[in-house]
Design a protein around this motif. Structure first.
Motif, mmCIF file in Angstrom:
data_model
loop_
_atom_site.group_PDB
_atom_site.id
_atom_site.type_symbol
_atom_site.label_atom_id
_atom_site.label_comp_id
_atom_site.label_asym_id
_atom_site.label_seq_id
_atom_site.Cartn_x
_atom_site.Cartn_y
_atom_site.Cartn_z
ATOM 1 N N VAL A 13 0.844 -1.194 0.000
ATOM 2 C CA VAL A 13 0.000 0.000 0.000
ATOM 3 C C VAL A 13 0.887 1.254 0.000
ATOM 4 C CG1 VAL A 13 -0.222 0.158 2.526
ATOM 5 C CG2 VAL A 13 -2.036 1.062 1.051
ATOM 6 N N GLY A 14 0.570 2.165 -0.904
ATOM 7 C CA GLY A 14 1.329 3.397 -1.000
ATOM 8 C C GLY A 14 2.635 3.279 -1.751
ATOM 9 N N LEU A 29 -1.752 -4.801 -9.312
ATOM 10 C CA LEU A 29 -1.299 -3.963 -10.420
ATOM 11 C C LEU A 29 -2.347 -3.920 -11.523
ATOM 12 C CD1 LEU A 29 0.706 -2.248 -11.928
ATOM 13 C CD2 LEU A 29 1.933 -4.329 -12.610
ATOM 14 N N ALA A 30 -2.998 -5.044 -11.816
ATOM 15 C CA ALA A 30 -4.057 -5.056 -12.831
ATOM 16 C C ALA A 30 -5.204 -4.138 -12.426
ATOM 17 C CB ALA A 30 -4.561 -6.483 -13.051
ATOM 18 N N ASP A 31 -5.514 -4.101 -11.128
ATOM 19 C CA ASP A 31 -6.544 -3.169 -10.651
ATOM 20 C C ASP A 31 -6.112 -1.720 -10.874
ATOM 21 O OD1 ASP A 31 -8.265 -5.182 -9.808
ATOM 22 O OD2 ASP A 31 -7.476 -5.215 -7.766
ATOM 23 N N GLU A 32 -4.841 -1.438 -10.621
ATOM 24 C CA GLU A 32 -4.363 -0.074 -10.811
ATOM 25 C C GLU A 32 -4.418 0.318 -12.290
ATOM 26 O OE1 GLU A 32 -0.094 1.891 -10.235
ATOM 27 O OE2 GLU A 32 -1.135 1.527 -8.344
ATOM 28 N N GLY A 48 -14.972 3.812 -11.838
ATOM 29 C CA GLY A 48 -15.290 2.611 -12.611
ATOM 30 C C GLY A 48 -14.597 1.375 -12.073
ATOM 31 N N ALA A 49 -13.337 1.519 -11.655
ATOM 32 C CA ALA A 49 -12.583 0.367 -11.161
ATOM 33 C C ALA A 49 -13.122 -0.132 -9.828
ATOM 34 C CB ALA A 49 -11.102 0.727 -11.031
ATOM 35 N N THR A 50 -13.438 0.784 -8.911
ATOM 36 C CA THR A 50 -13.996 0.347 -7.625
ATOM 37 C C THR A 50 -15.406 -0.199 -7.801
ATOM 38 O OG1 THR A 50 -14.687 2.635 -7.191
ATOM 39 C CG2 THR A 50 -12.601 1.913 -6.234
ATOM 40 N N GLY A 51 -16.159 0.358 -8.751
ATOM 41 C CA GLY A 51 -17.486 -0.185 -9.035
ATOM 42 C C GLY A 51 -17.416 -1.613 -9.538
ATOM 43 N N LEU A 52 -16.422 -1.901 -10.368
ATOM 44 C CA LEU A 52 -16.248 -3.267 -10.866
ATOM 45 C C LEU A 52 -15.991 -4.232 -9.719
ATOM 46 C CD1 LEU A 52 -15.832 -5.243 -13.272
ATOM 47 C CD2 LEU A 52 -13.412 -4.612 -13.204
ATOM 48 N N LEU A 53 -15.178 -3.825 -8.744
ATOM 49 C CA LEU A 53 -14.901 -4.692 -7.603
ATOM 50 C C LEU A 53 -16.151 -4.921 -6.764
ATOM 51 C CD1 LEU A 53 -11.393 -3.340 -6.539
ATOM 52 C CD2 LEU A 53 -11.916 -5.504 -7.662
ATOM 53 N N ASP A 54 -17.002 -3.913 -6.652
ATOM 54 C CA ASP A 54 -18.251 -4.109 -5.911
ATOM 55 C C ASP A 54 -19.174 -5.081 -6.627
ATOM 56 O OD1 ASP A 54 -17.552 -2.525 -3.784
ATOM 57 O OD2 ASP A 54 -18.553 -0.722 -4.525
ATOM 58 N N VAL A 55 -19.164 -5.058 -7.970
ATOM 59 C CA VAL A 55 -19.952 -6.039 -8.727
ATOM 60 C C VAL A 55 -19.422 -7.449 -8.446
ATOM 61 C CG1 VAL A 55 -20.576 -6.857 -11.028
ATOM 62 C CG2 VAL A 55 -20.599 -4.410 -10.530
ATOM 63 N N ALA A 56 -18.098 -7.598 -8.426
ATOM 64 C CA ALA A 56 -17.509 -8.906 -8.126
ATOM 65 C C ALA A 56 -17.881 -9.365 -6.724
ATOM 66 C CB ALA A 56 -15.995 -8.837 -8.277
ATOM 67 N N LEU A 57 -17.960 -8.427 -5.798
ATOM 68 C CA LEU A 57 -18.300 -8.755 -4.421
ATOM 69 C C LEU A 57 -19.731 -9.272 -4.314
ATOM 70 C CD1 LEU A 57 -16.740 -8.526 -1.728
ATOM 71 C CD2 LEU A 57 -17.857 -6.328 -1.385
ATOM 72 N N ALA A 58 -20.611 -8.771 -5.179
ATOM 73 C CA ALA A 58 -22.023 -9.163 -5.152
ATOM 74 C C ALA A 58 -22.335 -10.185 -6.236
ATOM 75 C CB ALA A 58 -22.902 -7.926 -5.323
ATOM 76 N N SER A 59 -21.390 -11.071 -6.519
ATOM 77 C CA SER A 59 -21.575 -12.025 -7.620
ATOM 78 C C SER A 59 -22.763 -12.945 -7.401
ATOM 79 C CB SER A 59 -20.302 -12.852 -7.811
ATOM 80 O OG SER A 59 -19.987 -13.572 -6.628
ATOM 81 N N GLY A 60 -23.057 -13.288 -6.139
ATOM 82 C CA GLY A 60 -24.191 -14.173 -5.877
ATOM 83 C C GLY A 60 -25.513 -13.554 -6.279
ATOM 84 N N LEU A 101 -6.985 0.457 -4.087
ATOM 85 C CA LEU A 101 -7.340 1.501 -5.044
ATOM 86 C C LEU A 101 -7.699 2.796 -4.326
ATOM 87 C CD1 LEU A 101 -9.486 -0.335 -7.767
ATOM 88 C CD2 LEU A 101 -7.164 0.556 -7.986
ATOM 89 N N GLU A 102 -8.433 2.690 -3.224
ATOM 90 C CA GLU A 102 -8.846 3.886 -2.499
ATOM 91 C C GLU A 102 -7.660 4.596 -1.856
ATOM 92 O OE1 GLU A 102 -11.682 2.181 0.156
ATOM 93 O OE2 GLU A 102 -13.384 2.637 -1.139
ATOM 94 N N SER A 103 -6.587 3.869 -1.578
ATOM 95 C CA SER A 103 -5.418 4.478 -0.950
ATOM 96 C C SER A 103 -4.587 5.291 -1.930
ATOM 97 C CB SER A 103 -4.533 3.394 -0.323
ATOM 98 O OG SER A 103 -3.871 2.628 -1.330
ATOM 99 N N ARG A 104 -4.867 5.160 -3.218
ATOM 100 C CA ARG A 104 -4.086 5.840 -4.244
ATOM 101 C C ARG A 104 -4.827 7.067 -4.766
ATOM 102 N NH1 ARG A 104 0.210 2.704 -5.533
ATOM 103 N NH2 ARG A 104 0.179 0.694 -4.467
ATOM 104 N N PRO A 105 -4.120 8.004 -5.369
ATOM 105 C CA PRO A 105 -4.785 9.208 -5.875
ATOM 106 C C PRO A 105 -5.900 8.859 -6.854
ATOM 107 C CG PRO A 105 -2.393 9.475 -5.920
ATOM 108 C CD PRO A 105 -2.662 8.038 -5.580
#
Length: 423
Positions: free
Chosen positions: A71-72, A297-300, A310-322, A384-388
């Motif tokens: 991180v960072g 790195l792929a997330d970045e 868009g990137a954090t939204g994609l992760l939330d979709v993955a989190l709610a896959s069920g 992702l949230e820890s980065r600019p």
């Protein structure tokens, strides 16, 4: 899944603890007890409770430790740590061992006048070398290839995203019916393959689709050991060797000497296969640490091309896959297309919005494993949230997204039929 308050205070900081469904409670502020081994929610990996508990705690510490170290800090593809170097070194040793088997086998076959008994072990060693050779992978027969002529709008978007992340364009683009997506290399020529699972791709919003493409294409440049030719032996060779020597049931021996010989042979094979498989698991768990770094790195890269939102939204979709899978199945069985899949999935995510912070935290516990190629989704989002914050380098409009879906109408209809007919 029901969000509940556990009714107890955190012994570490005094805040109220929380839980989701049947999960063991934890503190949302200091994350006390988030590292608890929750056997009600975990699938056994080894089958022995004490081993599963110990390996989980080891995996949790390693996963959190890697996050703290990264991180960072830069996540560039050249930043491979000790895990990546050890994986490459192990692969070289394994390739050298297989090469030595082949050379020895050929020497035994040709070094002595024929016929000679040395031919038998020579052929055996050569056969063993062939069986243990590195595998280069093949194109999935279930992949439906979508050519540039068939879907020019989709390919144009892929080209833009590839240029934005500095990745080569895939040689093959295809779709299937999984709630997933992947990028990989196959064959001796190492052809780049991008597969988009339509139930996944179809429920994403415009920038989430760009983020998905950015993440997957990022695997071509992020140094992921699972996709590097040099690292492949570390993932497969010892497992293949364990399968080769594992005892199999044959025709029962007749006579005391044959029975004793068969029993000794099976005992030796069982011990050797377990030793090889154990070494395979150890090497795999080490190699996957570098794979998890590559996922960060792929997330970045995903955020660089699609924007942080868009990137954090994609992760939330993955989190709610069920809930996403349920929404897609319901709409597909009702005869609705991708537009309704997306609307239904968005409604499900909106209904679960108040639980998302808990889901992100709980994923850190639920997804920790020595054998996971991905870090927990919650940690990926925190990274992702820890980065600019980043703005999107590629913007996908609703109109253009509709044209892409129109190009894939035939493939969407096929996947909808398959979902409707599934159990």
């Amino acid at each position: 899944m029901i969000d509940t308050m556990s009714g107890t205070d955190c012994p570490a900081c005094g805040s109220g603890t929380v839980s989701l469904g049947d999960a063991a409670p934890w503190c949302p502020d200091c994350e006390w007890n988030l590292d608890a081994y929750d056997d009600r929610r975990r699938r056994p990996e080894f089958g022995w409770a004490w081993v599963d508990r110990w390996t989980y705690r080891l995996a949790f510490r390693m996963t959190r430790g890697q996050y703290v170290r990264l991180v960072g800090r830069p996540l560039d593809a050249n930043g491979r740590g000790r895990a990546g170097l050890l994986t490459a070194a192990a692969s070289l040793v394994l390739i050298g061992g297989v090469g030595a088997l082949a050379v020895t086998g050929i020497w035994l076959i040709v070094a002595f006048p024929f016929p000679n008994l040395a031919v038998l072990p020579g052929v055996a060693l050569l056969g063993l070398a062939v069986a243990l050779r590195p595998r280069f992978g093949r194109l999935d027969p279930d992949l439906e290839v979508v050519t540039r002529e068939r879907a020019p709008q989709l390919h144009a978007l892929i080209d833009e995203v590839a240029a934005a992340v500095g990745a080569p364009v895939p040689d093959v683009v295809g779709v299937d019916g999984d709630l997933n997506a992947y990028a990989g290399l196959v064959g001796v020529r190492r052809r780049r393959v991008l597969c988009l699972g339509l139930p996944y791709f179809g429920v994403l919003g415009p920038q989430e689709r760009v983020a998905l493409l950015g993440h997957e294409l990022g695997h071509f440049v992020n140094g992921d050991p699972r996709r590097m030719l040099l690292s492949q032996p570390a993932f497969t060779m010892l497992g293949s060797a364990a399968d080769l020597v594992r005892p199999v049931d044959t025709v029962s021996a007749v006579g005391l000497v044959e029975m004793v010989g068969e029993a000794l042979g099976k005992a030796f094979g069982w011990v050797l296969s377990r030793l090889l498989f154990g070494a395979h698991l150890v090497l795999l768990s080490v190699a996957l640490r570098d794979s998890q770094r590559a996922e960060y790195l792929a997330d970045e890269l995903s955020a660089r091309v699609a924007g942080s939102v868009g990137a954090t939204g994609l992760l939330d979709v993955a989190l709610a896959s069920g809930s996403t899978a349920l929404a897609v199945r319901r709409e597909a069985r009702a005869g609705h297309g991708a537009d309704r899949w997306r609307a239904a999935a968005a409604e499900a995510r909106s209904a679960a919005a108040d639980r998302l912070p808990r889901l992100r935290q709980l994923s850190v516990r639920d997804e920790a494993s020595l054998f996971s190629s991905h870090p927990p989704t919650g940690l990926r989002r925190r990274m992702l949230e820890s980065r600019p914050a980043r703005d999107a380098a590629v913007v996908l409009t609703e109109e253009r997204m509709a044209r892409i879906d129109a190009e894939l109408a035939r493939e969407y209809a096929r996947v909808a039929r398959e979902i409707s007919l599934s159990g």
